[in-house]
Design an enzyme around this catalytic site. Structure first.
Site, PDB file in Angstrom:
ATOM      1  N   GLU A 158     -22.314   1.502 -13.971  1.00  0.00           N
ATOM      2  CA  GLU A 158     -23.033   0.278 -13.614  1.00  0.00           C
ATOM      3  C   GLU A 158     -22.265  -0.896 -14.185  1.00  0.00           C
ATOM      4  O   GLU A 158     -21.756  -0.819 -15.304  1.00  0.00           O
ATOM      5  CB  GLU A 158     -24.451   0.257 -14.218  1.00  0.00           C
ATOM      6  CG  GLU A 158     -25.429   1.158 -13.534  1.00  0.00           C
ATOM      7  CD  GLU A 158     -25.568   2.487 -14.248  1.00  0.00           C
ATOM      8  OE1 GLU A 158     -25.144   2.560 -15.426  1.00  0.00           O
ATOM      9  OE2 GLU A 158     -26.064   3.455 -13.648  1.00  0.00           O
TER      10      GLU A 158
ATOM     11  N   TYR B 206     -12.290  -1.642 -11.960  1.00  0.00           N
ATOM     12  CA  TYR B 206     -12.812  -0.388 -11.408  1.00  0.00           C
ATOM     13  C   TYR B 206     -12.292  -0.151  -9.981  1.00  0.00           C
ATOM     14  O   TYR B 206     -11.956   0.973  -9.615  1.00  0.00           O
ATOM     15  CB  TYR B 206     -14.335  -0.391 -11.435  1.00  0.00           C
ATOM     16  CG  TYR B 206     -14.927  -0.593 -12.807  1.00  0.00           C
ATOM     17  CD1 TYR B 206     -14.362   0.025 -13.917  1.00  0.00           C
ATOM     18  CD2 TYR B 206     -16.040  -1.402 -13.013  1.00  0.00           C
ATOM     19  CE1 TYR B 206     -14.877  -0.160 -15.188  1.00  0.00           C
ATOM     20  CE2 TYR B 206     -16.573  -1.588 -14.284  1.00  0.00           C
ATOM     21  CZ  TYR B 206     -15.979  -0.970 -15.351  1.00  0.00           C
ATOM     22  OH  TYR B 206     -16.503  -1.148 -16.608  1.00  0.00           O
TER      23      TYR B 206
HETATM   24  C1  COA Z   1     -13.432  -5.591 -18.289  1.00  0.00           C
HETATM   25  C2  COA Z   1     -12.394  -5.360 -19.391  1.00  0.00           C
HETATM   26  C3  COA Z   1     -12.686  -4.002 -20.062  1.00  0.00           C
HETATM   27  C4  COA Z   1     -10.999  -5.328 -18.763  1.00  0.00           C
HETATM   28  O1  COA Z   1     -10.056  -5.054 -19.783  1.00  0.00           O
HETATM   29  P1  COA Z   1      -8.537  -5.567 -19.698  1.00  0.00           P
HETATM   30  O2  COA Z   1      -7.820  -4.982 -20.861  1.00  0.00           O
HETATM   31  O3  COA Z   1      -8.517  -7.031 -19.533  1.00  0.00           O
HETATM   32  O4  COA Z   1      -8.064  -4.851 -18.352  1.00  0.00           O
HETATM   33  P2  COA Z   1      -6.565  -4.758 -17.825  1.00  0.00           P
HETATM   34  O5  COA Z   1      -5.661  -5.593 -18.674  1.00  0.00           O
HETATM   35  O6  COA Z   1      -6.237  -3.319 -17.681  1.00  0.00           O
HETATM   36  O7  COA Z   1      -6.712  -5.391 -16.407  1.00  0.00           O
HETATM   37  C5  COA Z   1      -7.091  -6.731 -16.279  1.00  0.00           C
HETATM   38  C6  COA Z   1      -6.022  -7.495 -15.571  1.00  0.00           C
HETATM   39  O8  COA Z   1      -4.797  -7.451 -16.272  1.00  0.00           O
HETATM   40  C7  COA Z   1      -3.763  -7.070 -15.373  1.00  0.00           C
HETATM   41  N1  COA Z   1      -2.788  -6.253 -16.086  1.00  0.00           N
HETATM   42  C8  COA Z   1      -2.792  -4.904 -16.167  1.00  0.00           C
HETATM   43  N2  COA Z   1      -1.742  -4.498 -16.884  1.00  0.00           N
HETATM   44  C9  COA Z   1      -1.096  -5.603 -17.295  1.00  0.00           C
HETATM   45  C10 COA Z   1       0.052  -5.833 -18.081  1.00  0.00           C
HETATM   46  N3  COA Z   1       0.760  -4.815 -18.607  1.00  0.00           N
HETATM   47  N4  COA Z   1       0.412  -7.098 -18.319  1.00  0.00           N
HETATM   48  C11 COA Z   1      -0.291  -8.117 -17.792  1.00  0.00           C
HETATM   49  N5  COA Z   1      -1.388  -7.963 -17.044  1.00  0.00           N
HETATM   50  C12 COA Z   1      -1.782  -6.717 -16.790  1.00  0.00           C
HETATM   51  C13 COA Z   1      -4.434  -6.251 -14.342  1.00  0.00           C
HETATM   52  O9  COA Z   1      -3.695  -6.273 -13.120  1.00  0.00           O
HETATM   53  C14 COA Z   1      -5.722  -6.960 -14.209  1.00  0.00           C
HETATM   54  O10 COA Z   1      -5.549  -8.052 -13.336  1.00  0.00           O
HETATM   55  P3  COA Z   1      -6.717  -8.534 -12.432  1.00  0.00           P
HETATM   56  O11 COA Z   1      -7.609  -9.301 -13.366  1.00  0.00           O
HETATM   57  O12 COA Z   1      -6.067  -9.380 -11.417  1.00  0.00           O
HETATM   58  O13 COA Z   1      -7.366  -7.295 -11.888  1.00  0.00           O
HETATM   59  C15 COA Z   1     -12.416  -6.494 -20.438  1.00  0.00           C
HETATM   60  O14 COA Z   1     -12.264  -7.719 -19.781  1.00  0.00           O
HETATM   61  C16 COA Z   1     -13.692  -6.542 -21.260  1.00  0.00           C
HETATM   62  O15 COA Z   1     -13.800  -5.889 -22.288  1.00  0.00           O
HETATM   63  N6  COA Z   1     -14.692  -7.367 -20.847  1.00  0.00           N
HETATM   64  C17 COA Z   1     -15.926  -7.555 -21.602  1.00  0.00           C
HETATM   65  C18 COA Z   1     -16.747  -6.294 -21.632  1.00  0.00           C
HETATM   66  C19 COA Z   1     -17.057  -5.808 -20.249  1.00  0.00           C
HETATM   67  O16 COA Z   1     -17.380  -6.586 -19.368  1.00  0.00           O
HETATM   68  N7  COA Z   1     -16.973  -4.482 -20.055  1.00  0.00           N
HETATM   69  C20 COA Z   1     -17.296  -3.850 -18.781  1.00  0.00           C
HETATM   70  C21 COA Z   1     -18.761  -3.557 -18.726  1.00  0.00           C
HETATM   71  S1  COA Z   1     -19.195  -2.764 -17.194  1.00  0.00           S
END
Ligand code: COA
Length: 167
Positions: free
Chosen positions: A114, A126
């Site tokens: 969810e 996701y």
């Molecule tokens: C949602 C969450 C877990 C994502 O984590 P994240 O570490 O930012 O995820 P990623 O880095 O793998 O991916 C995010 C973006 O970075 C990009 N990315 C992935 N690898 C990368 C890299 N090596 N260098 C730069 N950017 C990268 C991805 O393409 C992605 O781009 P997009 O935003 O266009 O899709 C994080 O934002 C978070 O903790 N949010 C708050 C809590 C939350 O909402 N959790 C989910 C509850 S359902």
């Protein structure tokens, strides 16, 4: 000196305190209680384990965590979160990939989750892994009465394929 890359490892009870700090920062309205993490970890070890919880640790600091529950062939991403200063580094993707690997180990046929309808960032993550929207849970997040989008990844059991698709 450059900081080392975050490593992923099993979450243990002593990680609960730093995980809760992140939890309150990232989910201020509906943070999990300590008891919820204790309860999840109680099911994460031994031959009848149904949970896999991981933390991301960088230079001794907890910078992310996530957990999967697996019941009767269905996985559920219970939680996933990354410290704000690490967003966009790929860590969320690494954590999710590891949890989906655990779903494969548990022989899950599908993985559900969810996500808040207003959490576009998480939804993109996701979708990148092949999750598809299958419905809504109205008013799932309280307080605030925010709907949840339910997403599903259809997987294959280990007898059919070596790994979960979508990575
Ligand atoms: C949602 C969450 C877990 C994502 O984590 P994240 O570490 O930012 O995820 P990623 O880095 O793998 O991916 C995010 C973006 O970075 C990009 N990315 C992935 N690898 C990368 C890299 N090596 N260098 C730069 N950017 C990268 C991805 O393409 C992605 O781009 P997009 O935003 O266009 O899709 C994080 O934002 C978070 O903790 N949010 C708050 C809590 C939350 O909402 N959790 C989910 C509850 S359902």
């Amino acid at each position: 000196m450059t900081a080392g890359a975050a490593g992923l490892r099993e979450m243990r009870w002593w990680d609960i305190a730093p995980v809760l700090e992140l939890e309150h920062d990232l989910f201020p309205e509906d943070a999990w209680s300590p008891g919820m993490f204790w309860s999840e970890l109680a099911h994460a070890r031994g031959p009848f384990a149904t949970r896999r919880y991981l933390v991301a640790e960088q230079d001794g600091r907890i910078v992310g965590y996530g957990g999967l529950a697996a019941i009767d062939g269905t996985g559920d991403i219970q939680t996933i979160a990354i410290a704000r200063d690490q967003w966009g580094t790929g860590l969320g993707g690494r954590l999710l990939a590891e949890l989906l690997g655990a779903a494969t180990d548990f022989e899950c046929r599908e993985v559900l989750l969810e996500v808040r309808v207003d959490n576009a960032r998480a939804q993109r993550l996701y979708e990148r892994f092949g999750f598809e929207p299958i419905g809504f849970r109205r008013g799932y997040y309280q307080p605030g009465n925010v709907d949840a989008l339910v997403m599903r990844l259809t997987t294959q059991t280990s007898s059919e394929a070596p790994s979960v698709q979508g990575t």
